[in-house]
Design a protein around this motif. Structure first.
Motif, PDB file in Angstrom:
ATOM      1  N   ARG B  82      29.015  60.302  68.983  1.00  0.00           N
ATOM      2  CA  ARG B  82      28.470  61.331  68.079  1.00  0.00           C
ATOM      3  C   ARG B  82      29.004  62.705  68.441  1.00  0.00           C
ATOM      4  O   ARG B  82      29.224  63.558  67.583  1.00  0.00           O
ATOM      5  N   PHE B  83      29.240  62.913  69.727  1.00  0.00           N
ATOM      6  CA  PHE B  83      29.850  64.166  70.169  1.00  0.00           C
ATOM      7  C   PHE B  83      31.298  64.255  69.668  1.00  0.00           C
ATOM      8  O   PHE B  83      31.724  65.281  69.128  1.00  0.00           O
ATOM      9  N   SER B  84      32.031  63.152  69.828  1.00  0.00           N
ATOM     10  CA  SER B  84      33.446  63.160  69.447  1.00  0.00           C
ATOM     11  C   SER B  84      33.623  63.365  67.952  1.00  0.00           C
ATOM     12  O   SER B  84      34.540  64.042  67.507  1.00  0.00           O
ATOM     13  N   ARG B  85      32.741  62.751  67.194  1.00  0.00           N
ATOM     14  CA  ARG B  85      32.841  62.861  65.743  1.00  0.00           C
ATOM     15  C   ARG B  85      32.767  64.326  65.306  1.00  0.00           C
ATOM     16  O   ARG B  85      33.483  64.754  64.413  1.00  0.00           O
ATOM     17  N   SER B  87      33.131  67.092  67.422  1.00  0.00           N
ATOM     18  CA  SER B  87      33.935  68.070  68.165  1.00  0.00           C
ATOM     19  C   SER B  87      35.409  67.706  68.239  1.00  0.00           C
ATOM     20  O   SER B  87      36.208  68.462  68.780  1.00  0.00           O
ATOM     21  N   GLY B  88      35.781  66.549  67.676  1.00  0.00           N
ATOM     22  CA  GLY B  88      37.158  66.082  67.809  1.00  0.00           C
ATOM     23  C   GLY B  88      38.184  67.109  67.361  1.00  0.00           C
ATOM     24  O   GLY B  88      39.227  67.277  67.988  1.00  0.00           O
ATOM     25  N   GLY B  89      37.878  67.823  66.277  1.00  0.00           N
ATOM     26  CA  GLY B  89      38.824  68.802  65.757  1.00  0.00           C
ATOM     27  C   GLY B  89      39.113  69.910  66.748  1.00  0.00           C
ATOM     28  O   GLY B  89      40.158  70.557  66.688  1.00  0.00           O
ATOM     29  N   ILE B  91      38.113  69.764  70.631  1.00  0.00           N
ATOM     30  CA  ILE B  91      38.521  69.349  71.972  1.00  0.00           C
ATOM     31  C   ILE B  91      39.470  68.163  71.960  1.00  0.00           C
ATOM     32  O   ILE B  91      40.123  67.882  72.952  1.00  0.00           O
ATOM     33  N   GLY B  92      39.568  67.488  70.799  1.00  0.00           N
ATOM     34  CA  GLY B  92      40.611  66.466  70.709  1.00  0.00           C
ATOM     35  C   GLY B  92      41.971  67.104  70.868  1.00  0.00           C
ATOM     36  O   GLY B  92      42.921  66.490  71.347  1.00  0.00           O
ATOM     37  N   LEU B 159      32.359  73.065  59.702  1.00  0.00           N
ATOM     38  CA  LEU B 159      32.641  72.619  58.345  1.00  0.00           C
ATOM     39  C   LEU B 159      31.328  72.149  57.714  1.00  0.00           C
ATOM     40  O   LEU B 159      30.346  71.909  58.424  1.00  0.00           O
ATOM     41  N   GLN B 163      31.189  69.148  61.304  1.00  0.00           N
ATOM     42  CA  GLN B 163      32.259  69.099  62.305  1.00  0.00           C
ATOM     43  C   GLN B 163      32.676  70.497  62.736  1.00  0.00           C
ATOM     44  O   GLN B 163      32.674  71.429  61.946  1.00  0.00           O
ATOM     45  N   GLU B 165      35.518  73.132  63.899  1.00  0.00           N
ATOM     46  CA  GLU B 165      36.923  73.331  63.541  1.00  0.00           C
ATOM     47  C   GLU B 165      37.449  74.527  64.331  1.00  0.00           C
ATOM     48  O   GLU B 165      36.752  75.528  64.491  1.00  0.00           O
ATOM     49  N   VAL B 166      38.674  74.407  64.839  1.00  0.00           N
ATOM     50  CA  VAL B 166      39.279  75.512  65.589  1.00  0.00           C
ATOM     51  C   VAL B 166      39.642  76.634  64.636  1.00  0.00           C
ATOM     52  O   VAL B 166      40.235  76.394  63.594  1.00  0.00           O
ATOM     53  N   LEU B 167      39.288  77.866  64.984  1.00  0.00           N
ATOM     54  CA  LEU B 167      39.709  78.999  64.162  1.00  0.00           C
ATOM     55  C   LEU B 167      40.966  79.635  64.714  1.00  0.00           C
ATOM     56  O   LEU B 167      41.830  80.069  63.974  1.00  0.00           O
TER      57      LEU B 167
END
Lengths: 347, 449
Positions: B82-85, B87-89, B91-92, B159, B163, B165-167
């Motif tokens: 649930r964290f990855s879903r 924050s993936g954008g 810290i992925g 978003l 999710q 998103e990196v700015l």
């Protein structure tokens, strides 16, 4: 558009992983039964020694790329395939450590144990990877929230509530085992000499025949399990080039091996893996993970994709970084080209 | 046992074990560059043999680091879905960059460094050592960037689907928290490398064999050790601590065991936080020191836990307190012993001062403890947040993976890692007993062909 690009970039990472780590996994399998004397074993391991962990990086880099480009898919698939993934991790650990340990231990019994462990872990990994891909093609019982949890097996039928293993995914596993063993055998014909290379060359023919048979079976099985697998091909008939490529590269392997042109035979095998994987991805596109419980639950490209800014920025550094990475990889492979030299092996 | 606790332990156990290896490889990578540089400059075969010896130690650690590192990336998805879903954008991104920018570089040049010495020139071999160093330090950077965003989220947006998103890509990479943490952490890795190298040197001298190499190892280990042991306290530790105090007051209050806000807060050197009574049992306190360390004046007020809602207190207070105090206490010991050793080295008495050699030898496990305790401080201090102030740990774990499935694989990892630990010890023991000469002669003979 971004979705299309990132879908294929992730596909490229998967192909890179399978083509590169594929041959060292295959070499691991062959290590179990093809290699006989101690000096042959050393030559075999020296042929992958400098490159195997670099090859494994493709898995990590691919996983990372998947993570930031399609976080929903990453989260859903990794938690859903929890048990098999943990087994894969354990196998990767055992394989890496047994390979390293072998360089340092000179007691016969321990070496034999480590050789067996290395070979067995390699073989199981190829089977797991093949089965994993087949799981994605078959689909998983996605819940409304996009998650699932799969048991290792249920009734071995690819129905709406399948397990990780059913008859279809087992075919995928066996296909991967044979394909990568063949891939490894071709690598050995390039890198080794003498009896070992001759033996490796000798088993290419039967493996090639098995692989051709399994390829046809798996194609039929895929169409049987998912009727819409060929839709993309019929909508864009030019893409039938992919199955043609699969057939041509199989012929290439057989032909070049017969003419004793090992590098060309190995490259044909790379092409075979490329066409097979690209073909599988294309049959899914734009779905990433189909649902066995109704198409409205499919994880699709548009549902799983990251934010636009993430992807735009990612494209810049990804292209730059991978271009650099390919330079190092080409450099290292060129430094270690030619037959293995047993003068100094290991470290 | 709750699933949340199991998933936390799962990650904590596997990452703690994993980080035993990279902290040495990152530190050693720098020291190997030093050895290779001296060898290149002076043409000394001894320094080349020393570099090869540490290259073999590096290689064993590297493999253990790789195989225990792969699970870390997987666990973001398997145990923290649930964290990855969400924050993936963000810290992925650094996680993928680690693979793309660092691992390819590191693995390619390590292959060349270990297997290719006779296929490349001396300068090229030196260059591969530099590239391995660069690769391992870049890898550390991306991991710190990942952690820093969870500690101190910057440059993000949300978003509509929740999710992150990196700015700004550069703001993500140049997160001030990350830069400070990176400086502190890498200095810690150099401390581990220096202490291990110095300890092996001390071991050879105390044993009375391979003394020539023992002296090289001691010299390099002690010089690098004294520099890094000072840098770890000032400026890296000092600046990082001040930054944490300003941005995570709850973490600092927990680390220092400060239950009540105080002007002129004291520094507790030793004590036991008592959660029931809200005070420190049997403390030894330096008056006003904490205010001074954080704000540069003895009068400043430091925020205590009483000003923070209890549901935002770090969840494992005593553990956080002990971890931090162990790190800081050991850091003091490192500076002390390395200063003494450096003084003896300068006066030319280190090689015969058996008491100092014994102290160096026995100190080699301590940097591992200090680095581990430091990371525990950082991560326990962040609790109860997974992403500080934005997402709680209880909202992040995979809820499709039940507690007992998680426990099963945790136990699996424990068993496997016990085995790995034993094998690792045997391998390193053998390398150190064999010493730099045994294999070196084989390599040089092959060179002469």
């Amino acid at each position: 558009m971004m979705g299309f690009i990132w879908f294929w970039l992730v596909a490229v990472m998967i192909v890179g992983y399978v083509v590169l780590d594929g041959f060292d996994l295959g070499v691991g399998v062959l290590h179990l039964f093809l290699v006989r004397t101690e000096s042959e074993r050393r030559a075999t391991l020296a042929s992958i020694g400098p490159v195997w962990d670099g090859n494994e990086v493709w898995l990590l880099a691919g996983g990372g790329t998947l993570y930031f480009a399609f976080p929903l898919l990453y989260a859903s698939a990794f938690s859903g395939f929890y048990l098999p993934l943990m087994i894969v991790l354990w196998l990767l650990i055992l394989r890496g450590v047994s390979l390293e340990l072998r360089n340092h231990i000179d007691v016969g019994v321990w070496r034999a144990l480590l050789d067996g462990l290395f070979g067995l872990a390699s073989a199981l990994l190829t089977i797991f990877f093949g089965a994993a891909l087949a799981n994605v093609l078959r689909g998983v019982p996605l819940q409304a929230d996009g998650y699932f949890f799969l048991p290792l097996w249920t009734n071995w039928q690819p129905g709406p509530q399948p397990g990780i293993l059913d008859w279809y995914t087992v075919i995928g596993g066996v296909l991967a085992l044979v394909a990568l063993t063949l891939h490894g055998a071709l690598w050995l014909t390039i890198k080794t000499s003498g009896e070992l290379a001759a033996r490796a060359r000798h088993i290419v023919n039967p493996l090639c025949l098995q692989l051709a048979t399994l390829t046809v079976i798996s194609l039929g099985a895929t169409i049987f399990v998912r009727e819409d697998s060929l839709d993309n091909y019929f909508n864009y008939p030019v893409t039938f080039i992919v199955p043609v490529g699969v057939a041509a590269s199989l012929v290439g392997i057989w032909l070049f091996n017969r003419k004793a042109q090992p590098v060309k035979a190995f490259l044909s095998s790379c092409l075979y893996l490329f066409f097979m994987l690209a073909g599988a991805c294309w049959s899914l596109y734009p779905t990433l993970l189909p649902s066995t419980t109704g198409a409205e639950r499919d994880i699709t490209l548009s549902r799983a994709i990251s934010g636009p800014h993430t992807l735009a920025v990612g494209l810049v550094w990804w292209s730059f970084g991978m271009a650099l990475a390919i330079c190092y990889i080409v450099f290292v492979y060129s430094r270690f080209r030619g037959k293995v030299d047993l003068g100094v092996s290991g470290h | 046992m709750t699933a949340e606790l199991i998933h936390r332990l799962h990650f904590a156990f596997t990452i703690t074990f994993h980080y035993l290896f990279p902290q040495l490889t990152m530190g050693l990578a720098l020291l190997i560059v030093v050895l290779k540089s001296v060898a290149l400059k002076t043409g000394s075969e001894d320094w080349d043999r020393a570099a090869r010896f540490w290259g073999r130690i590096f290689a064993i650690n590297f493999v253990f680091g790789v195989v225990t590192g792969i699970p870390m990336e997987f666990e973001f998805g398997t145990n923290w879905a649930r964290f990855s879903r969400l924050s993936g954008g963000v810290i992925g991104q650094p996680l993928a960059m680690e693979g793309v920018f660092s691992f390819f570089l590191e693995s390619a040049f390590l292959g060349l460094f270990l297997y290719g010495e006779k296929r490349i020139s001396k300068l090229m071999h030196w260059f591969s050592a530099v590239m391995v160093f660069l690769g391992s330090w870049i890898s550390g950077f991306f991991i710190i960037v990942t952690d820093a965003w969870m500690q101190h989220p910057v440059a993000y947006d949300r978003l509509p689907n929740g999710q992150f998103e990196v700015l700004s890509f550069w703001q993500l990479l140049l997160n001030p928290w990350g830069l400070l943490q990176y400086a502190h952490n890498m200095t810690g890795a150099v401390i581990t490398g220096s202490f291990v190298m110095a300890a092996v040197g001390a071991f050879y001298l105390l044993e009375g064999r391979l003394q020539h190499y023992g002296r090289i190892f001691l010299k390099v280990g002690v010089i690098a050790g004294v520099i890094s042991s000072i840098l770890i306290i000032f400026p890296t530790g000092d600046l990082h601590g001040k930054y944490v105090a300003r941005n995570q007051p709850a973490a600092i209050a927990g680390m220092e065991g400060l239950f009540h806000s105080e002007a002129g807060a004291g520094l507790v050197l030793i004590g036991q936080p008592n959660e029931a009574t809200g005070q420190i049992d049997n403390p030894i306190v330096v008056n006003d020191a904490l205010s001074f360390l954080i704000y540069g004046t003895t009068k400043a007020e430091v925020k205590g836990l009483d000003q923070i809602p209890q549901d935002q207190w770090p969840t494992a207070l005593p553990l956080l307190f002990y971890a931090y105090h162990i790190m800081a206490g050991l850091g003091t010991w490192f500076a002390l012993i390395m200063l003494v050793a450096a003084f003896l080295l300068w006066r030319g008495r280190l090689y015969s001062a058996r008491w100092a050699l014994w102290a160096l030898l026995l100190s080699f496990p301590l940097p591992y403890i200090a680095n581990t305790a430091g990371w525990m401080t950082a991560e326990l201090g962040r609790q109860p947040w997974l992403i500080y102030g934005l997402m709680r740990t209880s909202e992040g774990y995979s809820n499709t993976v039940s507690a007992s499935n998680g426990l099963f694989t945790l136990l699996g990892f424990m068993g496997l890692y016990l085995l790995l630990g034993l094998l690792f010890t045997v391998l390193i023991y053998r390398e150190i007993s064999n010493g730099p000469e045994l294999k070196a002669i084989a390599v040089e003979a092959a060179h002469a062909d």
